[in-house]
Design a protein around this motif. Structure first.
Motif: not given
Length: 389
Positions: A1-11
């Motif tokens: 199964m596939e789940i979506t993940f909202l990541s936070l991109i920083t330096p």
């Protein structure tokens, strides 16, 4: 199964970092595929992008770095059961809203510290770190007289953070229930303590102690300015320690707690680290919960995540990485302070009203501009609170 993940991109939390550890998770859980997404622009929180996705019907299964209380109140988050795994997080009950848990936050992330360039302090003849506002202004004056930019900041959320770091210890350090008291009508942004520290902040700007054109540059640029030695003091969260370790500049950086009016402290404010929440409408709640738990309590990820962003373990049985001298300095401030209060968007006895950081940004930026009416600016915070409570 596939789940979506909202990541936070920083330096510090790069795409490569997330992809590496998502790959590690998928190796441990071959039945779960994680599709990582990110906001189109770098912001302090994922709130704006998450709200857009919620409105469009594309709300991710798992979300990082959101104001979870706002989304919980909007009935967008799944309640997380407090099982034996979740109980590995220290003081987990303190994250609950009306007895229900909507976030996993297993780290300690102090926000209120001031990093300083030891070489520039020595050049200006500064031998003692400031504790009171009088001492802090005297340090800034010495640096300015030596032709050194005393304090670096930037626009957008950077201004919110700088304004909050410099005012927070006097307010939230001395009254960690300030937001609850504001909801009860016991305190105001026009009280003497707020007016005093906000006035001191404005005075720093009026005397030219901030970098010129601060509002026209962002977080990445400000960080690079400090790492290049182009400013003496940098109010910033503990995540800077990871950037400093990676950059390896040719000067040593130290850290001290922001000033209070009477020099008492240190007082530390911050968050319980990055929030990991789950969509209420996810089609794969068990898989989403498994991934969210991995992000919070997996021993290997916990250590790597803390090290990558200069955080400290918030587990009942802490799993910390090997500290650099700068990280050890913050850890010692934490031990001396004995506690870490909320502030800005974090709970301080109660949560602030929705969107308060945006209003703090406006006030912080306006006070950087000569001629702003201090009383009117602070009154605008009371007005915003009353309209949005």
């Amino acid at each position: 199964m596939e789940i979506t993940f909202l990541s936070l991109i920083t330096p510090n939390l790069t795409e490569e970092f997330w992809d590496k550890w998502i790959g590690y998770f998928e190796e441990q859980h071959p039945d779960i595929k994680v599709k990582r997404i990110q906001a189109p622009s770098l912001e302090g929180l994922n709130d704006n992008y998450a709200k857009t996705l919620l409105a469009s019907g594309d709300f991710p299964d798992v979300l990082s770095n959101i104001s979870y209380q706002d989304f919980a109140r909007a009935d967008a988050l799944m309640e997380i059961p407090i099982d034996d795994d979740v109980k590995k997080i220290k003081d987990i009950e303190s994250l609950a809203i009306d007895g229900k848990l909507y976030t996993l936050q297993a780290y300690l992330q102090p926000h209120t510290q001031i990093f300083y360039n030891k070489d520039l302090f020595a050049k200006a003849g500064i031998e003692q770190l400031p504790k009171s506002w009088d001492e802090f202004e005297a340090v800034a004056e010495k640096l300015h007289a030596a032709g050194i930019t005393p304090i670096l900041t930037g626009g957008d959320w950077m201004t919110t953070l700088t304004f909050s770091i410099l005012t927070g210890p006097e307010i939230f350090g001395k009254n960690p229930n300030w937001y609850a008291d504001r909801n009860a009508g016991k305190v105001s942004y026009l009280d003497d303590n707020w007016m005093a520290v906000a006035g001191r902040y404005q005075s720093l700007a009026q005397k030219g102690y901030f970098n010129k054109g601060a509002l026209s540059i962002g977080y990445t640029q400000v960080e690079q300015e400090f790492l290049k030695g182009n400013g003496a003091m940098y109010p910033m969260g503990s995540w800077f320690t990871a950037a400093y370790a990676a950059a390896k500049p040719d000067f040593e950086v130290g850290v001290f707690a922001p000033p209070t009016l009477d020099g008492s402290g240190p007082y530390m404010s911050g968050s319980r680290g990055t929030s990991f929440a789950i969509s209420k409408i996810t089609k794969h709640p068990e898989a989403a919960l498994t991934f969210a738990k991995f992000l919070a309590i997996d021993p290997e990820f916990h250590k790597a995540f803390g090290a990558s962003d200069g955080m400290f373990s918030g587990l009942v049985e802490p799993i910390n990485y090997e500290f650099t001298p700068l990280q050890q300095g913050i850890f010692e401030l934490l031990q001396e302070a004995d506690t870490m209060s909320g502030y800005e968007a974090q709970r301080a006895g109660d949560f602030p009203v929705n969107g308060l950081p945006n209003q703090l940004t406006k006030v912080g930026q306006n006070l950087l501009i000569n001629g702003a009416d201090l009383k009117a600016e602070m009154a605008s915070l009371d007005e915003y609170w009353d309209k949005n409570k």
